[in-house]
Design a protein around this motif. Structure first.
Motif, PDB file in Angstrom:
ATOM      1  N   SER A 133      12.368 -28.281  43.385  1.00 43.94           N
ATOM      2  CA  SER A 133      11.420 -28.415  44.491  1.00 43.94           C
ATOM      3  C   SER A 133      10.324 -29.402  44.095  1.00 43.94           C
ATOM      4  O   SER A 133      10.210 -29.793  42.932  1.00 43.94           O
ATOM      5  N   GLN A 134       9.499 -29.769  45.047  1.00 41.82           N
ATOM      6  CA  GLN A 134       8.396 -30.690  44.740  1.00 41.82           C
ATOM      7  C   GLN A 134       7.435 -30.096  43.728  1.00 41.82           C
ATOM      8  O   GLN A 134       6.762 -30.817  42.990  1.00 41.82           O
ATOM      9  N   ALA A 135       7.378 -28.771  43.663  1.00 40.62           N
ATOM     10  CA  ALA A 135       6.504 -28.100  42.692  1.00 40.62           C
ATOM     11  C   ALA A 135       7.187 -27.921  41.335  1.00 40.62           C
ATOM     12  O   ALA A 135       6.597 -27.357  40.407  1.00 40.62           O
ATOM     13  N   GLY A 136       8.459 -28.382  41.230  1.00 40.10           N
ATOM     14  CA  GLY A 136       9.174 -28.257  39.963  1.00 40.10           C
ATOM     15  C   GLY A 136       9.942 -26.958  39.801  1.00 40.10           C
ATOM     16  O   GLY A 136      10.441 -26.660  38.718  1.00 40.10           O
ATOM     17  N   GLU A 137      10.090 -26.174  40.887  1.00 45.00           N
ATOM     18  CA  GLU A 137      10.841 -24.917  40.809  1.00 45.00           C
ATOM     19  C   GLU A 137      12.342 -25.196  40.923  1.00 45.00           C
ATOM     20  O   GLU A 137      12.762 -26.133  41.602  1.00 45.00           O
ATOM     21  N   LEU A 138      13.149 -24.337  40.285  1.00 43.99           N
ATOM     22  CA  LEU A 138      14.594 -24.521  40.306  1.00 43.99           C
ATOM     23  C   LEU A 138      15.210 -23.761  41.481  1.00 43.99           C
ATOM     24  O   LEU A 138      14.801 -22.632  41.794  1.00 43.99           O
ATOM     25  N   GLY A 139      16.210 -24.373  42.098  1.00 39.38           N
ATOM     26  CA  GLY A 139      16.863 -23.708  43.216  1.00 39.38           C
ATOM     27  C   GLY A 139      18.210 -24.333  43.529  1.00 39.38           C
ATOM     28  O   GLY A 139      18.663 -25.258  42.861  1.00 39.38           O
ATOM     29  N   PHE A 140      18.845 -23.790  44.574  1.00 36.40           N
ATOM     30  CA  PHE A 140      20.125 -24.295  45.071  1.00 36.40           C
ATOM     31  C   PHE A 140      19.955 -24.679  46.539  1.00 36.40           C
ATOM     32  O   PHE A 140      18.991 -24.255  47.198  1.00 36.40           O
ATOM     33  N   VAL A 141      20.908 -25.426  47.050  1.00 35.90           N
ATOM     34  CA  VAL A 141      20.865 -25.795  48.464  1.00 35.90           C
ATOM     35  C   VAL A 141      21.074 -24.536  49.306  1.00 35.90           C
ATOM     36  O   VAL A 141      21.973 -23.733  49.044  1.00 35.90           O
ATOM     37  N   HIS A 142      20.243 -24.349  50.306  1.00 39.53           N
ATOM     38  CA  HIS A 142      20.342 -23.215  51.221  1.00 39.53           C
ATOM     39  C   HIS A 142      21.669 -23.283  51.968  1.00 39.53           C
ATOM     40  O   HIS A 142      22.245 -24.356  52.145  1.00 39.53           O
ATOM     41  N   ALA A 143      22.146 -22.136  52.428  1.00 45.00           N
ATOM     42  CA  ALA A 143      23.419 -22.091  53.155  1.00 45.00           C
ATOM     43  C   ALA A 143      23.386 -22.911  54.436  1.00 45.00           C
ATOM     44  O   ALA A 143      24.445 -23.283  54.955  1.00 45.00           O
ATOM     45  N   ASP A 144      22.208 -23.203  54.965  1.00 46.44           N
ATOM     46  CA  ASP A 144      22.142 -24.050  56.161  1.00 46.44           C
ATOM     47  C   ASP A 144      22.323 -25.533  55.817  1.00 46.44           C
ATOM     48  O   ASP A 144      22.417 -26.385  56.708  1.00 46.44           O
ATOM     49  N   GLY A 145      22.393 -25.842  54.501  1.00 46.40           N
ATOM     50  CA  GLY A 145      22.629 -27.212  54.065  1.00 46.40           C
ATOM     51  C   GLY A 145      21.449 -28.139  54.236  1.00 46.40           C
ATOM     52  O   GLY A 145      21.553 -29.335  53.981  1.00 46.40           O
ATOM     53  N   HIS A 147      17.813 -27.271  53.399  1.00 47.38           N
ATOM     54  CA  HIS A 147      16.638 -27.208  52.526  1.00 47.38           C
ATOM     55  C   HIS A 147      16.949 -26.457  51.237  1.00 47.38           C
ATOM     56  O   HIS A 147      18.035 -25.894  51.071  1.00 47.38           O
ATOM     57  N   LEU A 148      16.007 -26.483  50.324  1.00 48.72           N
ATOM     58  CA  LEU A 148      16.182 -25.898  49.002  1.00 48.72           C
ATOM     59  C   LEU A 148      15.775 -24.429  49.016  1.00 48.72           C
ATOM     60  O   LEU A 148      14.746 -24.058  49.586  1.00 48.72           O
ATOM     61  N   LEU A 149      16.590 -23.609  48.379  1.00 53.16           N
ATOM     62  CA  LEU A 149      16.259 -22.201  48.200  1.00 53.16           C
ATOM     63  C   LEU A 149      15.865 -21.990  46.747  1.00 53.16           C
ATOM     64  O   LEU A 149      16.699 -22.087  45.848  1.00 53.16           O
ATOM     65  N   VAL A 150      14.592 -21.727  46.499  1.00 46.74           N
ATOM     66  CA  VAL A 150      14.138 -21.432  45.138  1.00 46.74           C
ATOM     67  C   VAL A 150      14.704 -20.072  44.740  1.00 46.74           C
ATOM     68  O   VAL A 150      14.634 -19.113  45.505  1.00 46.74           O
ATOM     69  N   ILE A 151      15.299 -19.999  43.545  1.00 51.52           N
ATOM     70  CA  ILE A 151      16.018 -18.766  43.185  1.00 51.52           C
ATOM     71  C   ILE A 151      15.370 -18.039  42.013  1.00 51.52           C
ATOM     72  O   ILE A 151      14.655 -18.633  41.196  1.00 51.52           O
ATOM     73  N   GLU A 152      15.662 -16.749  41.960  1.00 52.49           N
ATOM     74  CA  GLU A 152      15.195 -15.904  40.876  1.00 52.49           C
ATOM     75  C   GLU A 152      16.338 -15.441  39.980  1.00 52.49           C
ATOM     76  O   GLU A 152      16.108 -15.023  38.842  1.00 52.49           O
ATOM     77  N   GLU A 153      17.569 -15.471  40.515  1.00 49.90           N
ATOM     78  CA  GLU A 153      18.712 -15.014  39.725  1.00 49.90           C
ATOM     79  C   GLU A 153      19.979 -15.689  40.223  1.00 49.90           C
ATOM     80  O   GLU A 153      20.033 -16.196  41.357  1.00 49.90           O
ATOM     81  N   CYS A 154      20.997 -15.736  39.351  1.00 47.11           N
ATOM     82  CA  CYS A 154      22.328 -16.200  39.730  1.00 47.11           C
ATOM     83  C   CYS A 154      23.307 -15.539  38.774  1.00 47.11           C
ATOM     84  O   CYS A 154      23.065 -15.513  37.561  1.00 47.11           O
ATOM     85  N   HIS A 155      24.397 -15.024  39.319  1.00 53.26           N
ATOM     86  CA  HIS A 155      25.341 -14.252  38.506  1.00 53.26           C
ATOM     87  C   HIS A 155      26.610 -15.021  38.168  1.00 53.26           C
ATOM     88  O   HIS A 155      27.569 -14.433  37.662  1.00 53.26           O
ATOM     89  N   LEU A 156      26.613 -16.317  38.422  1.00 51.38           N
ATOM     90  CA  LEU A 156      27.801 -17.114  38.115  1.00 51.38           C
ATOM     91  C   LEU A 156      27.733 -17.831  36.757  1.00 51.38           C
ATOM     92  O   LEU A 156      28.748 -17.946  36.086  1.00 51.38           O
ATOM     93  N   PRO A 157      26.572 -18.347  36.302  1.00 49.88           N
ATOM     94  CA  PRO A 157      26.542 -19.039  35.007  1.00 49.88           C
ATOM     95  C   PRO A 157      26.770 -18.086  33.831  1.00 49.88           C
ATOM     96  O   PRO A 157      26.502 -16.881  33.917  1.00 49.88           O
ATOM     97  N   GLN A 158      27.236 -18.670  32.722  1.00 51.53           N
ATOM     98  CA  GLN A 158      27.397 -17.900  31.498  1.00 51.53           C
ATOM     99  C   GLN A 158      26.041 -17.380  31.024  1.00 51.53           C
ATOM    100  O   GLN A 158      24.988 -17.899  31.391  1.00 51.53           O
ATOM    101  N   THR A 159      26.087 -16.341  30.191  1.00 52.89           N
ATOM    102  CA  THR A 159      24.878 -15.619  29.805  1.00 52.89           C
ATOM    103  C   THR A 159      23.833 -16.507  29.149  1.00 52.89           C
ATOM    104  O   THR A 159      22.631 -16.392  29.425  1.00 52.89           O
ATOM    105  N   GLY A 160      24.272 -17.430  28.276  1.00 48.93           N
ATOM    106  CA  GLY A 160      23.313 -18.303  27.602  1.00 48.93           C
ATOM    107  C   GLY A 160      22.530 -19.165  28.572  1.00 48.93           C
ATOM    108  O   GLY A 160      21.317 -19.373  28.409  1.00 48.93           O
ATOM    109  N   ILE A 161      23.213 -19.658  29.599  1.00 52.61           N
ATOM    110  CA  ILE A 161      22.546 -20.462  30.633  1.00 52.61           C
ATOM    111  C   ILE A 161      21.551 -19.601  31.393  1.00 52.61           C
ATOM    112  O   ILE A 161      20.414 -20.009  31.648  1.00 52.61           O
ATOM    113  N   ASN A 162      21.970 -18.381  31.731  1.00 48.38           N
ATOM    114  CA  ASN A 162      21.095 -17.492  32.502  1.00 48.38           C
ATOM    115  C   ASN A 162      19.875 -17.042  31.712  1.00 48.38           C
ATOM    116  O   ASN A 162      18.817 -16.753  32.286  1.00 48.38           O
TER     117      ASN A 162
END
Length: 410
Positions: A133-145, A147-162
């Motif tokens: 985001s412009q504030a430097g927060e990490l996120g993924f593309v929203h399902a509407d394609g 805007h950006l959804l700033v995220i708090e968790e994701c269960h797909l990456p390997q543990t070290g990445i998470n």
């Protein structure tokens, strides 16, 4: 204000949406909904023949619906199927693959094999890309394609990445708009920073990671550690540079390689060609089993890795070129053609060259059932027999379907 309707949905379609019908008969496509459910829907995009909607409230849930693991499911564009148990996801993807072959390739009873499941449907990704985001927060593309959804968790990456990514701190003025985080087979992590400025941003690390900055059309800058990582497939090491593609699900990549070795006929007298060869993950296992292997890849970074990874073989040739340019120059009989094209599939120019080469066997690795079915239809018209289409679930909880299709000359 969007129009609202109560719709009972009919069937899942490729891409993750569910289809229902508006009162005027037009097809309505909505994400995060299951067949048989009645849902209050807001129509967000109207076309002449169809419309797209957004689920507002599930009025009568399907008995198949389960609670998603992630708090962002229903907003994030990354996962489409967390509301289905894993066995149901496998059946759905298999059915959608069959449907594409029936509709697009016009095959009434295509030889679709059972989906090969992932050994672990969670925490399987060795590489994940965040947008900032412009504030430097990490996120993924929203399902509407849109805007950006700033995220708090994701269960797909390997543990070290998470473990690592929530600790990263990017300021508002970092100049970085996308961040790749990749974990190799030895749990070493690399950060791949992307920005428009040719000049690398300031970078300091409190944790032992490799980091590179990759502006478009400019040289990569190593900020910390190395410019590549090492991955292991079936006991064999592969160098993978920051800009090189590598399969994100390592255990499933191993299953695909094993499947190919068990189901392709190879002898020491054969000429093999691999298109879109990448860093050589497939070529390295085919080269010892054939007389000669010709690999074609257009990425300079991947070609560099390929040369390192297959340095021991004297029977391998590598061409850094587009498939359309290199294929016509091959003045050899091709006994085996292996290809792993991008999502768009094969270009018309590649099809034209295949019609001249007429390889004895074709193994087509695909990440898009629609372009696969389109390409297979055209290849079969050249006198090929479709032996099998085997789906591999490289991307659990998402709508992506990877598959290996085997064809041979009649």
């Amino acid at each position: 204000m969007a129009d609202m309707f109560e719709i009972t949905f009919e069937k899942m379609v490729s891409g993750g949406d569910c289809m229902g019908r508006l009162p005027d008969g037009r097809a309505l496509f909505v994400p995060f909904v299951l067949p048989g459910e009645t849902v209050r829907v807001a129509v967000v995009d109207e076309k002449k023949r169809y419309a797209r909607g957004w689920p507002v409230e599930v009025l009568s849930p399907s008995p198949e619906r389960i609670a998603p693991r992630c708090i962002h499911f229903g907003e994030c564009g990354g996962c489409q199927y967390q509301h289905l148990d894993y066995e149901s996801q496998l059946r759905l993807k298999e059915a959608l693959l069959r449907d594409q072959f029936q509709r697009i390739a016009n095959l009434e009873n295509p030889p679709i094999q059972p989906m090969v499941p992932a050994p672990n449907p969670w925490n399987y990704r060795n590489h994940v890309q965040f947008h900032l985001s412009q504030a430097g927060e990490l996120g993924f593309v929203h399902a509407d394609g849109e805007h950006l959804l700033v995220i708090e968790e994701c269960h797909l990456p390997q543990t070290g990445i998470n473990t690592l990514w929530p600790q990263l701190d990017f300021g508002a003025e970092s100049g970085v708009y996308r961040l790749g985080v990749r974990q190799n087979s030895f749990e070493d992590i690399m950060l791949i920073l992307e920005g428009d400025d040719p000049q690398a941003p300031e970078f300091s690390e409190d944790i032992p990671v490799s980091a590179v900055y990759t502006p478009p059309e400019a040289r990569l800058t190593v900020l910390a550690g190395d410019d590549h990582q090492v991955f292991t497939l079936l006991g064999r090491h592969f160098q993978v540079s920051a800009r090189s593609f590598f399969q994100v699900n390592t255990p499933m990549a191993e299953k695909m390689i094993t499947y190919l070795l068990e189901n392709i006929s190879m002898t020491q007298y054969m000429q093999a060609v691999e298109l879109y060869a990448g860093v050589g993950a497939f070529s390295a296992f085919i080269a010892p089993r054939v007389g000669h292997l010709t690999a074609i890849e257009n990425s300079g970074s991947a070609c560099h890795d390929f040369a390192v990874n297959l340095d021991e073989f004297d029977n391998v040739s590598l061409y850094e070129a587009e498939a359309e340019a290199a294929l016509p120059a091959l003045d050899i009989p091709v006994d085996l053609l292996l290809m792993d094209p991008p999502r768009a599939g094969l270009t018309p120019a590649v099809h034209d060259v295949l019609a001249e080469l007429l390889p004895g066997q074709i193994a087509y690795i695909s990440c898009d059932p629609a372009t696969l079915a389109r390409d297979v239809k055209r290849i079969l018209q050249r006198g090929y027999h479709l032996q099998s289409v085997t789906p591999f679930d490289l991307f659990p909880h998402t709508a992506h379907v990877e598959s290996v299709t085997l064809m041979s000359r009649v």
